[in-house]
Design an enzyme around this catalytic site. Structure first.
Site, PDB file in Angstrom:
ATOM      1  CG  HIS A 120      27.095 -22.985  -9.447  1.00 29.94           C
ATOM      2  ND1 HIS A 120      27.910 -23.559 -10.389  1.00 29.94           N
ATOM      3  CD2 HIS A 120      25.864 -23.524  -9.635  1.00 29.94           C
ATOM      4  CE1 HIS A 120      27.202 -24.414 -11.121  1.00 29.94           C
ATOM      5  NE2 HIS A 120      25.955 -24.415 -10.679  1.00 29.94           N
ATOM      6  CG  ASP A 198      27.864 -16.792 -10.506  1.00 26.60           C
ATOM      7  OD1 ASP A 198      26.990 -16.540 -11.357  1.00 26.60           O
ATOM      8  OD2 ASP A 198      28.099 -17.942 -10.090  1.00 26.60           O
TER       9      ASP A 198
END
Ligand code: PMP
Length: 404
Positions: A120, A198
């Site tokens: 992302h 993440d």
């Protein structure tokens, strides 16, 4: 036995109509829906408990401080870490920025920071900023032909390039693909690379035991785990966390301030400047307690069955290309129909009450690698039903007929 109809009663928003149709909410990867206990905890705090934390000596303030710190303990238990290793932030984005900023003094010109094409933007841009400030170089862990991070290939890559930092996703938001991170983290430890995972997408579905995984940092967002928006956090291995330079400064994070000099409290306080999002922490605590009451294996089996059913129905439609790895997936199904723009189909689906995400999903490097402008992403959670899948597929077939 997993009773989804009973579960759905806990999520008031799911029973509404959108565009005159029953809502089919397939956008939990963007944000999950919230159960009553989370909504009620938010309003109960403001109605009966509102006071600032860590400040007053009065009863309300002490109660708010207790609830806020109990929240830290509850979430720390969920991840199997210590409460002093858990920092509250406003989301996964801020968590990664805090870590990248805090590591600046350890990085020098020519050092390598390894990320991947699955990331992302929140796990790309802060590292680019760090690289620009320090003269470090961003390198990309290899993707397999079916867009996965293969653990063996990643370990070889890390051994060859000896990066100082490895920042990877536990599960891709755009595709849902799960990374087998344990061997990668093991290699990071062997070469003393700092690992940052993440977990924004994975935390709710995979419920990682961070003590077993052994990463240095793990970041998450509360709103993707049934909790409120505006809250997230990070786990940091305490010694390393405590050694990071401070991110924001001001009240609460200090030990002593004179006009010309300040000293800071140890982590996690040193990273929590100013008044925190107290109501959100208290509401998120309820979200975690709710998750903990569910049978983790039953939920996981249910989610897998639902996802496989969606894959089966979707792949039977002529002209559909599925981009997700359907074997190892948290429940994000990404696809395109021929060369139609994903926005067009998503808009048509919305007219049938079906909420999906379309576009580049804040993963532009991945979209370039896939050679697409974007995808349509239907993301599932344990509160979705087989009927949701059927409504989604029926609406998709009807939308395609309108386009053709
Ligand atoms: N990483 C991933 C994998 C995500 O899916 C998201 C949210 N879409 C983020 C980071 C950023 O999270 P937030 O916007 O809640 O800060």
């Amino acid at each position: 036995m997993f009773d989804v109809e009973k579960i759905r009663l806990d999520f008031p928003l799911l029973s509404q109509q959108v565009n005159g149709q029953p809502l089919v909410y397939l956008d939990s990867a963007a944000t999950s829906q919230k159960p009553h206990c989370v909504i009620n905890a938010t309003s109960a705090f403001y109605q009966n408990e509102n006071a600032n934390v860590h400040r007053g000596r009065h009863s309300l303030s002490e109660q708010a401080t207790h609830a806020y710190e109990q929240g830290r303990i509850t979430i720390a238990h969920f991840f199997a870490v210590h409460a002093n290793e858990l920092v509250w932030t406003k989301g996964a984005t801020e968590s990664i920025n805090l870590i990248a900023h805090g590591l600046q003094s350890r990085i020098k010109k020519g050092d390598k920071i390894a990320i991947s094409l699955l990331e992302h933007h929140a796990n790309i841009v802060p590292w680019q900023q760090l690289a620009q400030l320090t003269g470090a170089e961003i390198i990309a862990l290899p993707l397999t032909l079916d867009n996965r991070l293969d653990a063996h290939a990643c370990c070889e890559f890390i051994n060859t390039w000896q990066p100082k930092i490895v920042a990877i996703t536990h599960a891709s938001n755009a595709l849902g693909n799960i990374t087998d991170i344990a061997p990668i983290l093991n290699t990071c430890r062997q070469i003393s690379a700092i690992s940052v995972v993440d977990g924004a997408q994975a935390a709710m579905h995979l419920r990682p035991n961070l003590s077993n995984l052994g990463c240095d940092f793990y970041v998450f967002s509360a709103h993707k785990m049934l909790g409120p928006t505006g809250l997230g956090g990070l786990y940091g291995r305490h010694e390393l966390l405590n050694s990071l330079s401070v991110y924001q400064t001001g009240g609460e994070m200090i030990e002593h301030v004179s006009l010309t000099h300040s000293t800071f409290r140890p982590a996690p306080a040193k990273f929590e400047a100013g008044t925190p999002n107290i109501a959100a922490v208290i509401a998120f605590t309820q979200a975690i307690k709710y998750l903990q009451l569910l049978d983790v294996n039953a939920v996981s089996d249910y989610e897998k069955r639902l996802f496989n059913y969606a894959v089966k129905r979707l792949s039977s439609i002529d002209g559909i290309t599925i981009l997700s790895d359907c074997e190892h997936n948290i429940g994000n199904l990404s696809f395109n129909y021929r060369d139609e723009h994903p926005y067009d189909l998503a808009t048509l689906l919305d007219s049938y009450g079906v909420a999906v995400r379309s576009g580049h999903h804040c993963a532009q490097p991945l979209m370039s690698e896939l050679n697409v402008v974007g995808t349509i992403r239907a993301s599932f959670a344990f509160y979705n039903t087989q009927q949701d899948v059927d409504r989604f597929i029926d609406a998709l077939i009807a939308s395609i007929e309108l386009l053709d």
